[in-house]
Design a protein around this motif. Structure first.
Motif, mmCIF file in Angstrom:
data_model
loop_
_atom_site.group_PDB
_atom_site.id
_atom_site.type_symbol
_atom_site.label_atom_id
_atom_site.label_comp_id
_atom_site.label_asym_id
_atom_site.label_seq_id
_atom_site.Cartn_x
_atom_site.Cartn_y
_atom_site.Cartn_z
ATOM 1 N N ASP A 154 0.756 -1.222 0.156
ATOM 2 C CA ASP A 154 0.020 -0.031 0.071
ATOM 3 C C ASP A 154 0.719 1.165 0.096
ATOM 4 O OD1 ASP A 154 0.930 0.283 2.553
ATOM 5 O OD2 ASP A 154 -0.908 -0.446 3.446
ATOM 6 N N MET A 155 0.144 2.136 -0.027
ATOM 7 C CA MET A 155 0.958 3.670 -0.120
ATOM 8 C C MET A 155 1.813 4.031 1.002
ATOM 9 S SD MET A 155 0.200 5.324 -3.043
ATOM 10 C CE MET A 155 0.217 6.920 -2.695
ATOM 11 N N SER A 156 1.490 3.241 2.203
ATOM 12 C CA SER A 156 2.189 3.643 3.267
ATOM 13 C C SER A 156 3.941 3.672 3.217
ATOM 14 C CB SER A 156 1.988 2.827 4.595
ATOM 15 O OG SER A 156 2.561 1.466 4.457
ATOM 16 N N PHE A 157 4.407 2.828 2.373
ATOM 17 C CA PHE A 157 5.848 2.998 2.122
ATOM 18 C C PHE A 157 6.429 4.380 1.874
ATOM 19 C CE2 PHE A 157 7.282 2.991 -1.975
ATOM 20 C CZ PHE A 157 6.207 2.688 -2.672
ATOM 21 N N ARG A 158 5.440 5.062 1.055
ATOM 22 C CA ARG A 158 5.877 6.386 0.492
ATOM 23 C C ARG A 158 6.460 7.120 1.519
ATOM 24 N NH1 ARG A 158 3.684 6.770 -5.105
ATOM 25 N NH2 ARG A 158 2.993 4.570 -5.716
ATOM 26 N N ILE A 159 6.022 7.104 2.757
ATOM 27 C CA ILE A 159 6.208 8.002 3.809
ATOM 28 C C ILE A 159 7.879 7.852 4.266
ATOM 29 C CG2 ILE A 159 5.789 6.502 5.808
ATOM 30 C CD1 ILE A 159 4.639 8.838 7.019
ATOM 31 N N PHE A 160 8.486 6.654 3.550
ATOM 32 C CA PHE A 160 9.958 6.376 3.849
ATOM 33 C C PHE A 160 10.609 7.567 3.313
ATOM 34 C CE2 PHE A 160 13.783 5.011 1.888
ATOM 35 C CZ PHE A 160 14.295 4.675 2.984
ATOM 36 N N TYR A 161 9.991 7.995 1.895
ATOM 37 C CA TYR A 161 10.856 9.267 1.127
ATOM 38 C C TYR A 161 10.773 10.452 1.944
ATOM 39 C CZ TYR A 161 10.955 5.513 -2.078
ATOM 40 O OH TYR A 161 11.354 4.421 -2.714
ATOM 41 N N PHE A 162 9.782 10.811 2.919
ATOM 42 C CA PHE A 162 9.845 11.950 3.771
ATOM 43 C C PHE A 162 10.708 11.423 4.959
ATOM 44 C CE2 PHE A 162 5.590 12.740 1.933
ATOM 45 C CZ PHE A 162 5.787 13.815 1.457
ATOM 46 N N HIS A 163 10.513 10.322 5.551
ATOM 47 C CA HIS A 163 11.241 9.909 6.896
ATOM 48 C C HIS A 163 12.675 9.894 6.632
ATOM 49 C CE1 HIS A 163 11.556 7.957 10.311
ATOM 50 N NE2 HIS A 163 12.440 6.939 9.970
ATOM 51 N N MET A 164 13.327 9.415 5.560
ATOM 52 C CA MET A 164 14.825 9.356 5.555
ATOM 53 C C MET A 164 15.204 10.740 5.520
ATOM 54 S SD MET A 164 17.396 6.937 3.591
ATOM 55 C CE MET A 164 18.578 8.024 3.085
ATOM 56 N N PRO A 165 14.903 11.363 4.366
ATOM 57 C CA PRO A 165 15.603 12.874 4.528
ATOM 58 C C PRO A 165 15.285 13.847 5.506
ATOM 59 C CG PRO A 165 14.259 12.240 2.415
ATOM 60 C CD PRO A 165 13.993 11.175 3.504
ATOM 61 N N ILE A 166 14.097 13.704 6.130
ATOM 62 C CA ILE A 166 13.877 14.408 7.425
ATOM 63 C C ILE A 166 14.977 13.794 8.560
ATOM 64 C CG2 ILE A 166 12.248 14.766 9.325
ATOM 65 C CD1 ILE A 166 10.097 14.611 7.330
ATOM 66 N N ALA A 167 15.203 12.609 8.760
ATOM 67 C CA ALA A 167 16.212 12.090 9.576
ATOM 68 C C ALA A 167 17.558 12.539 9.088
ATOM 69 C CB ALA A 167 16.198 10.582 9.762
ATOM 70 N N ILE A 168 17.992 12.527 7.978
ATOM 71 C CA ILE A 168 19.248 13.327 7.634
ATOM 72 C C ILE A 168 19.378 14.444 7.927
ATOM 73 C CG2 ILE A 168 20.688 13.686 5.450
ATOM 74 C CD1 ILE A 168 19.817 11.211 4.272
ATOM 75 N N THR A 169 18.381 15.323 7.654
ATOM 76 C CA THR A 169 18.511 16.764 8.141
ATOM 77 C C THR A 169 18.547 16.819 9.397
ATOM 78 O OG1 THR A 169 16.968 16.834 6.068
ATOM 79 C CG2 THR A 169 17.388 18.751 7.352
ATOM 80 N N SER A 170 17.692 15.953 10.229
ATOM 81 C CA SER A 170 18.073 16.032 11.785
ATOM 82 C C SER A 170 19.213 16.149 12.074
ATOM 83 C CB SER A 170 16.745 15.610 12.571
ATOM 84 O OG SER A 170 17.157 14.216 12.675
#
Lengths: 242, 224, 235
Positions: free
Chosen positions: C42-58
């Motif tokens: 389902d679509m939920s994995f797409r949140i990974f593409y927000f999740h990882m860049p945000i983590a890198i930025t933090s």
């Protein structure tokens, strides 16, 4: 020059607030200098810089011709400070306090006990030697703090409002002990608000206002305590002297 | 350096004269054990279950008692401006830190020596592997006190030091707390050195890293 | 082109555009993901593409705090302190978003909102450390002391985070059966170019967003300082 302490263009800022602005000052060996000024004029900051407690934002401080930033250890062992704070541990006895600070100054233990006993005798606290400092009166604490400051036989002594909180009797006893104890070749600098006492004790007077030196003269060139008071008021205003 | 020991000895002499800190630390630790003992009353019969909760209970007791003590570690130095008097002495700033840290270490270990048997009694639990348990507690406490002493100096001049200290301390000691709790659990379940060597190594790394960093930054903490 | 131009116009426009592009790529450009069984996830994995860049930025944010804290203690220049606090405040928001996106993802994948997975838990440690950093800043009076103590804490905090990661990984490996080996990033589908490209664009977009926010925050802080100075000179 035989300046023991010399400041060259010393400035200090706290954040964006300038506290000291380009102070130039030479103090000769053996002088007894009075440092006058209103609250917030920068007196305490100046003494902190001279005793290497705080470093200047700009400028240099030299003691015996050596920059203090390079050799804080040897500077500290020739400086003594008597402040309105006593620097004494309330829960230790008089002897324990002196012994601890003696150890901190690296005084060899065989000399230390004799020195402590001698000093306690001079400040008239022998009978209370084994009592906790918390049981002492303000005057006794202040006398003990003289002994503490002189333990390592400093050649420069800073006095930062040492009379604060002392009643007349205690102040008198303090002064007597101070003048008796302190050999004449010690260089002394005292912060105070007390013009009469300054006039009688010191041989040079410096007035600090808003971070700058506004008056610097030998006491012998000031005719009387009254004149000194007038000079002070003309530079600073007369709101907080007595 | 001998002066470090003099500072530690001075601190301990002061503390044992009043016992203010030690008493409240021991009392607090005792209360934690009692409260947990009441909470976990149903499982007190089974040593298997007790071994599961033991590491948590013990380390919570240590840490809370420790933060109470640490928050007062520099208070005596503020009375009469003693810290300034100490800073005027010809000693390195890091010696002041190390001396205070050693004194705090002794106090913490005392509390722990009282707490552990108390725990055994209240939880009706026979402790195994006492030697390695001692090593774990020691290494965990070193890490805790290393950071705690530094933060004690850091918070002593703030308005809310008693609350602020644990808030700052707990996130920073997390990396020491996790292996300490894990290793304590393993040992109480009867594990041997081989099972906890990784945890011990991590604790050691934490201790060394933070001890050295604290030495470096302490002068900025007490500067004025 | 003046520095002011760059700051006030180019930077926000650039980060807004890259952000739009990044979101657009996640929604329209990414192909459907196939699971191990060949079923469409389902679509939920797409949140990974927000999740990882945000983590890198933090992580980037707190590296900035660390470096500028050291520089402040070394030089005593206030601009470094302004940089530390701006980066910390923006970084805390990113660290919080890591936890939120991570939890949503965990819920969809494992059915739990919270999983003691090393990377996620390290982000929690990071978040807590820098919340403490901000709490400390608020508790200290006096600009000089605040800057100094916060810098010390910024250094300690940065050092504790990798140690947290190590200890959590050790802990998790001690309980390998709790969730199985599902802590990998996205199920091995990352080799595809379109996926890598999307991820790259997202990382760039979030880093740009971070830089813009920090620059604006710093400007604000500097104006506040200036206002304080003027206020002080009035009385």
């Amino acid at each position: 020059m035989d300046a023991i302490l010399s400041l060259n263009n010393v400035s200090k800022k706290f954040g964006n607030m300038p506290v000291l602005k380009g102070i130039d000052l030479d103090i000769k060996k053996g002088e007894f200098v009075a440092l006058l000024g209103a609250n917030g004029a920068g007196k305490t900051t100046l003494v902190k810089i001279m005793s290497a407690l705080s470093s200047p934002s700009e400028g240099t401080v030299m003691v015996n011709g050596k920059d203090i930033l390079n050799d804080q250890g040897s500077l500290r062992s020739i400086i003594g400070v008597i402040s309105h704070e006593t620097y004494l541990y309330n829960d230790l006895t008089a002897v324990e306090n002196l012994r601890f600070f003696g150890q901190m100054y690296g005084i060899a233990s065989e000399n230390l006990e004799a020195r402590i006993n001698g000093l306690l005798e001079q400040v008239e606290l022998v009978k209370r030697a084994d009592d906790r400092v918390s049981t002492f009166s303000r005057g006794m604490k202040q006398r003990l703090s003289i002994a503490r400051a002189l333990l390592h036989e400093p050649s420069i002594l800073f006095l930062d409002e040492p009379y604060t909180g002392l009643d007349q009797h205690a102040a008198h006893a303090f002064e007597k002990v101070l003048l008796e104890l302190d050999p004449k070749d010690t260089t002394r600098l005292m912060i105070t608000h007390d013009i009469n006492r300054t006039y009688n004790m010191c041989d040079r007077v410096i007035i600090l206002d808003k971070g700058s030196i506004v008056f610097d003269s030998l006491m012998s060139e000031v005719a009387s305590a009254e004149e000194l008071r007038d000079i002070y008021s003309s530079h600073v205003g007369d709101n907080d002297t007595f | 350096m001998i002066r470090i020991l003099h500072i530690a000895a001075k601190d301990l002499k002061e503390e044992f004269r009043t016992k203010q800190m030690l008493n409240s630390m021991v009392l607090f630790s005792l209360l934690v054990i009692v409260v947990f003992s009441i909470t976990f009353a149903p499982i007190l019969g089974s040593s298997q279950d007790v071994a599961m909760v033991a590491p948590g209970v013990l380390w919570i007791a240590f840490i809370f008692a420790g933060s109470i003590g640490l928050s007062r570690s520099f208070v005596a130095e503020l009375e009469n401006g003693c810290l300034e008097g100490l800073k005027l002495c010809p000693i390195g700033r890091s010696s002041i830190y190390t001396g205070k840290m050693m004194a705090n270490m002794v106090l913490m270990l005392l509390v722990e020596i009282i707490t552990v048997p108390l725990f055994a009694i209240m939880f009706n639990f026979s402790i195994t592997g006492l030697f390695w348990l001692g090593i774990i507690i020691f290494l965990g406490t070193v890490g805790f006190v290393c950071v705690g002493t530094l933060l004690s100096a850091l918070t002593v001049n703030t308005r809310t030091r008693e609350i602020l200290l644990p808030v700052l301390l707990l996130p920073l000691v997390l990396p020491a707390l996790i292996p300490a709790v894990m290793a304590t659990g393993s040992i109480l379940m009867g594990a041997s050195y081989g099972d906890i060597s990784q945890e011990l190594r991590l604790l050691l790394v934490y201790d060394v890293v933070f001890f050295l960093v604290a030495q470096l930054v302490f002068e900025y903490v007490i500067q004025d | 082109m003046s520095e002011r131009m760059l700051r006030d116009k180019i930077l926000p426009v650039l980060s807004a555009m890259s952000m739009l592009l990044a979101i657009g790529m996640i929604i329209f450009y990414l192909p459907d993901m196939k699971g191990a069984m060949g079923e469409t996830l389902d679509m939920s994995f797409r949140i990974f593409y927000f999740h990882m860049p945000i983590a890198i930025t933090s992580y980037l944010a707190f590296t900035v705090v660390f470096v500028s804290s050291i520089l402040f203690l070394r030089t005593g220049k206030y601009s470094y302190d302004i940089l530390s606090r701006s980066a910390a405040e923006v970084g805390v928001i990113f660290a919080f978003l890591v936890l939120v996106t991570g939890s949503i993802w965990a819920k969809a994948t494992w059915g739990w909102y919270w999983v003691w997975e090393p990377r996620l838990t390290t982000s929690l440690a990071l978040f807590l450390v820098y919340v403490a950093y901000i709490v400390l800043r608020q508790a200290v009076d006096g600009a000089d002391k605040r800057a100094r103590l916060a810098s010390v804490f910024g250094i300690l905090g940065f050092i504790s985070v990798p140690l947290s990661f190590l200890s959590i990984r050790l802990w998790r490996s001690a309980h390998p059966l709790m969730f199985g080996d599902t802590s990998g990033s996205s199920g091995g589908g990352l080799e595809g170019t379109s996926l890598q490209l999307t991820l790259l664009v997202n990382v760039i977009a979030f880093v740009l967003l971070f830089i813009t926010l920090v620059v604006y925050k710093m400007q604000n802080e500097m104006m506040e300082e200036r206002a304080d100075e003027i206020r002080a000179s009035l009385d």
